[in-house]
Design a protein around this motif. Sequence first.
Motif, PDB file in Angstrom:
ATOM      1  N   ASN A   5       4.809   9.621   0.885  1.00 37.53           N
ATOM      2  CA  ASN A   5       5.468   8.587   1.297  1.00 37.53           C
ATOM      3  C   ASN A   5       5.281   7.282   0.481  1.00 37.53           C
ATOM      4  OD1 ASN A   5       6.775   9.460   3.362  1.00 37.53           O
ATOM      5  ND2 ASN A   5       5.123   8.840   5.185  1.00 37.53           N
ATOM      6  N   LYS A   6       5.063   7.817  -0.912  1.00 30.36           N
ATOM      7  CA  LYS A   6       4.726   6.716  -1.923  1.00 30.36           C
ATOM      8  C   LYS A   6       5.871   5.763  -1.813  1.00 30.36           C
ATOM      9  CE  LYS A   6       3.489   6.466  -6.854  1.00 30.36           C
ATOM     10  NZ  LYS A   6       3.364   7.023  -7.918  1.00 30.36           N
ATOM     11  N   ASN A   7       7.186   6.268  -2.081  1.00 34.64           N
ATOM     12  CA  ASN A   7       8.243   5.425  -2.452  1.00 34.64           C
ATOM     13  C   ASN A   7       8.985   5.008  -1.154  1.00 34.64           C
ATOM     14  OD1 ASN A   7       8.015   5.917  -5.246  1.00 34.64           O
ATOM     15  ND2 ASN A   7       8.924   7.911  -4.970  1.00 34.64           N
ATOM     16  N   GLY A  82      -4.332   9.022   7.704  1.00 32.22           N
ATOM     17  CA  GLY A  82      -3.364   8.433   6.815  1.00 32.22           C
ATOM     18  C   GLY A  82      -2.642   9.375   5.788  1.00 32.22           C
ATOM     19  N   ILE A  83      -3.443  10.464   5.664  1.00 32.42           N
ATOM     20  CA  ILE A  83      -3.098  11.800   4.873  1.00 32.42           C
ATOM     21  C   ILE A  83      -2.027  12.417   5.853  1.00 32.42           C
ATOM     22  CG2 ILE A  83      -3.330  13.679   3.797  1.00 32.42           C
ATOM     23  CD1 ILE A  83      -5.945  12.634   2.658  1.00 32.42           C
ATOM     24  N   ALA A  84      -2.275  12.620   6.994  1.00 30.10           N
ATOM     25  CA  ALA A  84      -1.556  13.270   8.242  1.00 30.10           C
ATOM     26  C   ALA A  84      -0.141  12.544   8.467  1.00 30.10           C
ATOM     27  CB  ALA A  84      -2.283  13.544   9.669  1.00 30.10           C
ATOM     28  N   LEU A  85      -0.412  11.213   8.506  1.00 27.61           N
ATOM     29  CA  LEU A  85       0.664  10.567   8.689  1.00 27.61           C
ATOM     30  C   LEU A  85       1.849  10.439   7.476  1.00 27.61           C
ATOM     31  CD1 LEU A  85      -0.556   7.545  10.627  1.00 27.61           C
ATOM     32  CD2 LEU A  85       0.762   9.320  11.405  1.00 27.61           C
ATOM     33  N   ASP A  86       1.150  10.514   6.243  1.00 25.13           N
ATOM     34  CA  ASP A  86       2.059  10.804   5.033  1.00 25.13           C
ATOM     35  C   ASP A  86       3.024  11.981   5.013  1.00 25.13           C
ATOM     36  OD1 ASP A  86       1.693   8.383   3.800  1.00 25.13           O
ATOM     37  OD2 ASP A  86       0.063   9.177   2.477  1.00 25.13           O
ATOM     38  N   TRP A  92       7.458   4.477  10.854  1.00 25.21           N
ATOM     39  CA  TRP A  92       6.714   3.318  10.922  1.00 25.21           C
ATOM     40  C   TRP A  92       5.590   3.225   9.874  1.00 25.21           C
ATOM     41  CZ3 TRP A  92       1.510   4.000  12.264  1.00 25.21           C
ATOM     42  CH2 TRP A  92       1.260   5.106  12.689  1.00 25.21           C
ATOM     43  N   PHE A  93       4.951   4.382   9.532  1.00 29.90           N
ATOM     44  CA  PHE A  93       3.823   4.207   8.652  1.00 29.90           C
ATOM     45  C   PHE A  93       4.301   4.071   7.275  1.00 29.90           C
ATOM     46  CE2 PHE A  93       0.326   6.461   6.487  1.00 29.90           C
ATOM     47  CZ  PHE A  93      -0.724   5.779   6.433  1.00 29.90           C
ATOM     48  N   GLU A  94       4.632   2.734   6.799  1.00 33.92           N
ATOM     49  CA  GLU A  94       4.936   2.606   5.475  1.00 33.92           C
ATOM     50  C   GLU A  94       4.718   1.052   5.123  1.00 33.92           C
ATOM     51  OE1 GLU A  94       9.637   1.567   6.986  1.00 33.92           O
ATOM     52  OE2 GLU A  94       9.278   3.468   6.064  1.00 33.92           O
ATOM     53  N   GLY A  95       4.827   0.866   3.940  1.00 35.64           N
ATOM     54  CA  GLY A  95       4.765  -0.694   3.630  1.00 35.64           C
ATOM     55  C   GLY A  95       3.275  -1.201   3.928  1.00 35.64           C
ATOM     56  N   TYR A  96       3.187  -2.351   4.565  1.00 34.28           N
ATOM     57  CA  TYR A  96       1.807  -2.975   4.719  1.00 34.28           C
ATOM     58  C   TYR A  96       1.121  -2.155   5.784  1.00 34.28           C
ATOM     59  CZ  TYR A  96       3.567  -6.934   2.169  1.00 34.28           C
ATOM     60  OH  TYR A  96       4.088  -7.889   1.056  1.00 34.28           O
TER      61      TYR A  96
END
Length: 681
Positions: A5-7, A82-86, A92-96
């Motif tokens: 989800n880096k991008n 965090g890794i699991a959500l990625d 919703w798990f993005e940005g800030y």
Amino acid sequence: MTEPNKNKSEVPKPMEITSPRTAEHPGPEKPKTGILYEVPANKAECCSTDAKPNKDEDGHDHEDESSSYIPTVISLVLLLTGIALDYTDVTWFEGYIRLAVFGIAYLLVGWKVLWHAITNIKNGSIFNEFFLMGIATLGAFYIGEYAEGVAVMLFYVIGEHFQEAAVARSRKSIKDLIDNRPEIVGVLRNGQISEVNPKQVNIGETIQVKAGEKVALDGELLSESSSFNTAALTGESKPDTKRKGDKVLAGMINLDKVIELKVVSAYEDSALSKILQLVEEAGTRKAKTQQFITRFAQIYTPIVVFLALGMALLPYFIVEDYVFNDWLYRALIFLVISCPCALVISIPLGYFGGIGAASRNGILFKGSNYLDLITTVNTVVMDKTGTLTEGVFKVQEIKTNGIEQAEFIALTAALESKSTHPIAQAIVQYSGESHKQKTVSDIEEISGHGLKGKVDGKEVLAGNGKLMNKFSIAYDRQIDAIIDTIVLVAVDGKFAGYITIADQIKADAVQSIKTLHHLGIKDIVMLSGDKDSIVQKIAKEIGIDLAFGGLLPEDKVNKVEELKKQGKTVAFIGDGINDAPVITLADVGMAMGGLGSDAAIETADVVIQTDQPSKIATAINIGKKTKQIVWQNIGLAFGVKALVLIFGAFGVATMWEAVFADVGVAFLAILNAIRIQRMKF
């Protein structure tokens, strides 16, 4: 490497990495991490991130272990979440939100590292472990590699927890082994037994020790006799029987019955306290390997920082499709891999383990430098009495000349009662009470000869043939042919007779010499002030290569100097009192049975508490095994780091491999270092 989800959209603005400022400062203060473990001065911070240590009653720094682990556990949970959500499809798990999760995980474990890095920069100490960890992990956040940035810091802190636990466990095992004195002692005051703290007991007071209790203070036994377990001091479980008037040391366990002792040393001056002080100070004397790593880190750290900077920027002028973030990522990997934590932590910990292993075997090394030095010894020189022999002499035969035997014994014992030499004590013990009615004055001890003094107004000489010759006393020279130890006695200028005394060879002496030869010790030499016929006889029985008898203390010094001039590395083992000059001169000075001897504690480099010559080989074995483990750690650290550095430079290795090359190798090195404490010698 790119995270799933880096991008994602709404990625916040990357962090900016600012240039550090410098200021003049003498450097960070070294923290205490254990009674033996000392971190090199310029890398002190790399091995402890504790901001506000507490102190226990002994003055050792520590944190509440349970509370110190909580941030680490929470950080690990957040990282895994965090890794699991990625790797899921949640939007919703993005940005800030994503930054907040990984950011909190990072700060929980990394804020102390960052704080120390900033503080050190302000103080003028830039290039250290904190600086490397800080710029590497913040750089990872800059390029969006949040999980990897957290992982570097998290596993670093986990490694610190393992290291701290290893040091704490080693320190506790040594402390429990050596110093477990009771906090309350029964002291006789005003006709009653009062329970007080041992530190409040004065010299000369009488204390009571019940059966099964540990002795809290050095004392003289007032009761008739008792048996003591001395394992805490000597490592030997065999009970030691003490009789009235004998010295009993703090740390011994009374096995038989209620006894009374007259205190002879204050709490802080006891033999046990001096041993503990010796152990405390052992870490201050570093081995050459430790000194090398300290100097290496001073040069190495700034070099890798500038190499990483070059790796990130120089390709701009060489590579056509240069992408800053890609090369920055490689530089960050390079920085993480380059952290010398495995070396800085595991090497002192290896020596720590060696000193701890030696302590459990009844051997005290005064510094890790002696653990190194003892491995280079190729010549072992020993005293005879008390080292290879029991030093417990017994009277064998008495021959008088023109004087009644009872008077002869009484005069001789009265004079010898003023000496602490084992031969003198044997004569005193044999005489019983007969000598106590005699008045002794003008005592003079003539080194290497014997004693001179007045007993009931008569001039009495007691010693060897040299003493008789010195005062022109004529005697039958055939007496010199007797192999046993002989004490010649003259009264008022006339030869009065002689006493023969014999000593016993220690049970493990023969096997000790065989083991030393097996370890590669080329020359084993025995030096003694005893007459040469006895020395040669014992040397033959034990298997000594070379022996010299009839030596004065200065003669022993000359013999050791001759050996050193031949290029030999010499270890000398003696009783630590009469042999103090030779112990000081030798490359490695070892005191045999130094528990009750201040001279042994102060003069020797290594103290053998058990009086067993077999411990000499044990000490050498521990030194060799410690050195082997230290070099294994050096090879492991350099080997793995070099391999991953090459991969990282070519873009093959990721930050995860870098984490292993730094924290993983440090963890393996720590496990290897503490392995020595489990070994049997």
